[in-house]
Design an enzyme around this catalytic site. Structure first.
Site, PDB file in Angstrom:
ATOM      1  CG  HIS A  89      45.622  55.997 103.598  1.00  0.00           C
ATOM      2  ND1 HIS A  89      45.029  56.822 104.527  1.00  0.00           N
ATOM      3  CD2 HIS A  89      46.154  54.967 104.303  1.00  0.00           C
ATOM      4  CE1 HIS A  89      45.220  56.321 105.750  1.00  0.00           C
ATOM      5  NE2 HIS A  89      45.897  55.191 105.630  1.00  0.00           N
ATOM      6  CB  CYS A 149      71.963  49.145  70.850  1.00  0.00           C
ATOM      7  SG  CYS A 149      70.815  50.454  70.498  1.00  0.00           S
ATOM      8  CG  ASN A 177      74.768  50.231  73.344  1.00  0.00           C
ATOM      9  OD1 ASN A 177      73.784  50.917  73.596  1.00  0.00           O
ATOM     10  ND2 ASN A 177      75.255  49.330  74.172  1.00  0.00           N
ATOM     11  N   GLY A 178      74.581  53.665  72.721  1.00  0.00           N
ATOM     12  CA  GLY A 178      74.819  54.806  73.615  1.00  0.00           C
ATOM     13  C   GLY A 178      74.145  56.038  73.045  1.00  0.00           C
ATOM     14  CE  LYS A 209      68.750  40.232  81.256  1.00  0.00           C
ATOM     15  NZ  LYS A 209      67.545  40.224  82.085  1.00  0.00           N
ATOM     16  CD  GLU A 243      59.900  43.363  83.447  1.00  0.00           C
ATOM     17  OE1 GLU A 243      60.659  44.143  82.857  1.00  0.00           O
ATOM     18  OE2 GLU A 243      60.286  42.626  84.379  1.00  0.00           O
TER      19      GLU A 243
HETATM   20  C1  F6R Z   1      63.095  44.010  84.969  1.00  0.00           C
HETATM   21  C2  F6R Z   1      64.505  44.242  84.768  1.00  0.00           C
HETATM   22  C3  F6R Z   1      65.014  45.625  84.971  1.00  0.00           C
HETATM   23  C4  F6R Z   1      66.457  45.600  85.495  1.00  0.00           C
HETATM   24  C5  F6R Z   1      67.029  47.018  85.563  1.00  0.00           C
HETATM   25  C6  F6R Z   1      68.418  47.048  86.159  1.00  0.00           C
HETATM   26  O1  F6R Z   1      62.770  42.665  84.832  1.00  0.00           O
HETATM   27  O2  F6R Z   1      65.239  43.368  84.418  1.00  0.00           O
HETATM   28  O3  F6R Z   1      64.190  46.353  85.819  1.00  0.00           O
HETATM   29  O4  F6R Z   1      66.461  45.030  86.757  1.00  0.00           O
HETATM   30  O5  F6R Z   1      67.067  47.572  84.288  1.00  0.00           O
HETATM   31  O6  F6R Z   1      69.297  46.278  85.410  1.00  0.00           O
HETATM   32  P1  F6R Z   1      70.633  45.692  86.017  1.00  0.00           P
HETATM   33  O7  F6R Z   1      70.248  44.713  87.060  1.00  0.00           O
HETATM   34  O8  F6R Z   1      71.342  45.086  84.869  1.00  0.00           O
HETATM   35  O9  F6R Z   1      71.352  46.865  86.610  1.00  0.00           O
END
Ligand code: F6R
Length: 609
Positions: A505, A2, A102-103, A604, A489
């Site tokens: 295996h 968010c 957000n949360g 992200k 992804e």
């Molecule tokens: C994949 C990706 C995620 C982040 C993960 C951790 O491309 O970006 O797997 O690596 O959500 O995020 P950070 O690095 O911000 O702790």
């Protein structure tokens, strides 16, 4: 997860346009619905709908919302599907206030039931709407100039969970009220305009003066001033100047942020290797002093941490080192004590799983070193030693430049450890560092230039496949894991990484003609065994794609090979080898018609557990 932006300005302008452009810069945090609310002539105006910002703005004219105070939100759904009704902002019963959040509010169900009994009418299925009604309820018993902030604080006292919240209220029409607990909020400061946002790029085109709102703090923004308080006491804000440029948060002619960020790797690595030596020495000291080390991270950052694990265990032989996926931390909490050093790796510095682990580890007395890309974010603030990757803002949801920067910084840390362990004298160490620092960006540049066309071609070959394998052994395993994560992804081709020896295996059972099998095979101790593992896959019809240091033995066993220049240090391998895999994933997503910057179901900065 968010994206929030709020703006209040003294200028005679409608903030809705500025809010829309800020939301565009936050879209990587969620893109299933979007909405804006402003206050104009004492009344709330709002527009929201399901879809990405482009989709929604093709239906609604956000620009027509009037007023110089407003809030906006781009959503990654947690409670309730992505619909117009569930999109933020959310109002109280009388449309006198609007909130974005957000949360997650953990106790929203019981609060909602109580509020319903008090006569409040709910429209959405979200946890956030509870906040709007709670504030409305508290406001009834408040009077005077501080009524809104008092009602807001009382409402906050009643909620459990995590939040970054911004609130506007018709009773105080030029102010924005903010609060944060475990979800990020940064304030942007200009003379006659104030901003609040989930991340700095949202206001970078207007100001580089920023203040990080810390956990438990509540703030009031007017066009002229920032007032922050915690537990009823005023907090003196600590402004800082952001080093990122506005251009760094734009596509600059590239079709997607992800491709731009892949191409930015040489410079990101060069900047990252220009290290803060003092912090690095302090980290080295802490690692050597500790009785055990835990490497804590999630997703791509975990893969970087795993590369660090292989480097450290080679040097620290007897010392136990545990690489742990952050969401699994609780299972390992019993290992943590005051002689433990936690090395947390996180691009955003805000990943909730990592923060929860660190909070528990601190309680157990552990010392914390962190590697983050966002200055002064929560994870560095929980740490005794903060190291930073200097990759610039990463907007593409799939981490690329921040991953290689993390690996490079961990490699640099392991070189520092070697020096402290007297593996090198001063002169040898200086020359190693000089070579490493110049070789990493230059090899990265060469790998990009020499392999991009081939990556594009290969992407079209594998694009009709539904499954793929990524095989490696030993210290190369994190490369395979990262390659598989990137491919799945953003292209949605199912991809699995495992130690090559495990094939027989179980996993080899589903290999059939044209099944893509990626073989990570540098010229190292793992190479000979990788020959037979690729033969096994080829014998079942697997389509062998090798990433190799021009190793003819592996090339002749492959259908396609990506050739990586040899380097003076094996520490460079997990950086240079991952780059073709990033490019293949990018082009596979594009070839299959997907937007690599906005993979479905993802966002992200994961600020929920
Ligand atoms: C994949 C990706 C995620 C982040 C993960 C951790 O491309 O970006 O797997 O690596 O959500 O995020 P950070 O690095 O911000 O702790």
């Amino acid at each position: 997860m968010c994206g929030i932006i709020a703006i209040t300005t003294r200028r005679k302008t409608n903030v809705s346009k500025m809010i829309t452009s800020g939301l565009k810069r936050l879209e990587y945090r969620g893109y299933d619905s979007v909405g804006i609310a402003t206050i104009s002539e004492g009344k709330i105006q709002t527009m929201k709908d399901a879809g990405t910002i482009d989709q929604v703005t093709s239906r609604l004219s956000f620009d027509t919302l009037e007023g110089s105070t407003g809030i906006g939100h781009t959503r990654w759904a947690t409670h309730g599907p992505p619909t117009r009704i569930n999109a933020h902002p959310h109002a109280d019963c009388s449309d006198s206030l609007m909130v974005v959040h957000n949360g997650i509010i953990d106790n929203y169900l019981s609060l909602r039931n109580d509020l319903k009994k008090q006569g409040h009418k709910f429209k959405s299925e979200t946890d956030t709407e509870v906040l709007a009604h709670l504030i409305e309820e508290e406001f009834k018993s408040e009077k005077g100039p501080n009524a809104v902030i008092q009602a807001f604080k009382k409402a906050l006292d009643k909620i459990e969970g995590t939040y970054a919240i911004t609130l506007i209220h018709t009773a105080d029409p030029t102010k924005i009220f903010l609060a944060r607990k475990d979800s990020p909020l940064v304030i942007g400061v200009q003379d006659d305009t104030k901003f609040a946002a989930s991340d700095i790029p949202a206001f970078l085109e207007y100001t580089k003066n920023a203040i990080v709102l810390k956990n438990g703090e509540v703030a009031t923004l007017t066009p002229e001033a920032v007032y922050i308080e915690k537990n009823g006491f005023r907090v003196q804000p600590k402004p800082f100047i952001v080093s990122w440029t506005a251009e760094s948060a734009q596509k600059s002619g590239y079709p997607h942020f992800m491709l731009k960020e892949i191409h930015e790797q040489p410079i990101a690595l060069q900047n990252t290797l220009n290290v803060n030596v003092k912090a690095l020495e302090e980290a080295t000291k802490r690692i050597l002093e500790a009785e055990k080390i835990i490497i804590l991270a999630a997703g791509t950052s975990y893969h970087a941490g795993l590369s660090g694990y292989y480097q450290f265990q080679r040097l620290l032989k007897q010392k136990p080192i545990y690489p742990i996926i952050a969401s699994e931390y609780e299972t390992y909490n019993h290992l943590v004590d005051e002689n433990t050093c936690i090395l947390a790796v996180s691009q955003s510095g805000e990943t909730l799983d990592v923060m929860k682990g660190l909070t528990a580890a601190r309680k157990a007395g552990a010392k914390i070193i962190s590697i983050a890309n966002v200055i002064d974010s929560s994870i560095p603030r929980l740490s005794q030693v903060a190291l930073y990757t200097k990759a610039g803002p990463e907007i593409g949801v799939a981490a690329t430049k921040t991953h290689t920067a993390q690996v490079a910084l961990l490699a640099r840390l392991s070189l520092q450890l070697e020096y402290s362990l007297n593996v090198w004298n001063q002169q040898e160490f200086s020359s190693i560092i000089t070579d490493f620092t110049s070789e990493v960006p230059s090899i990265t540049r060469t790998v990009i230039n020499q392999n991009e066309f081939k990556a594009k071609q290969l992407a079209s070959i594998i694009s009709d496949q539904n499954h793929s394998y990524f095989l490696a052994r030993g210290k190369n395993l994190p490369i395979a894991m990262e390659g598989a994560l990137k491919l799945k992804e953003i292209s949605y081709i199912h991809a699995e990484a495992f130690p090559a020896g495990e094939s027989k295996h179980g996993p080899i059972a589903i290999v059939e003609p044209k099944f893509p099998v990626f073989i990570i095979s540098p010229k190292d101790e793992t190479r000979k065994k990788m020959f037979s593992n690729s033969e096994e896959m080829k014998a079942r019809g697997g389509y062998i794609i090798s990433i190799t240091h021009k190793d003819q033995e592996i090339v002749k066993r492959s259908d396609q090979s990506f050739l990586i220049p040899e380097s003076s240090s094996p520490l460079i391998t997990p950086i240079s080898y991952v780059i073709p895999l990033q490019m293949i994933s990018y082009y596979a997503a594009v070839h299959r018609g997907f937007d690599p910057d906005k993979p479905k179901n993802l966002a992200k900065t994961v600020t929920v557990e």
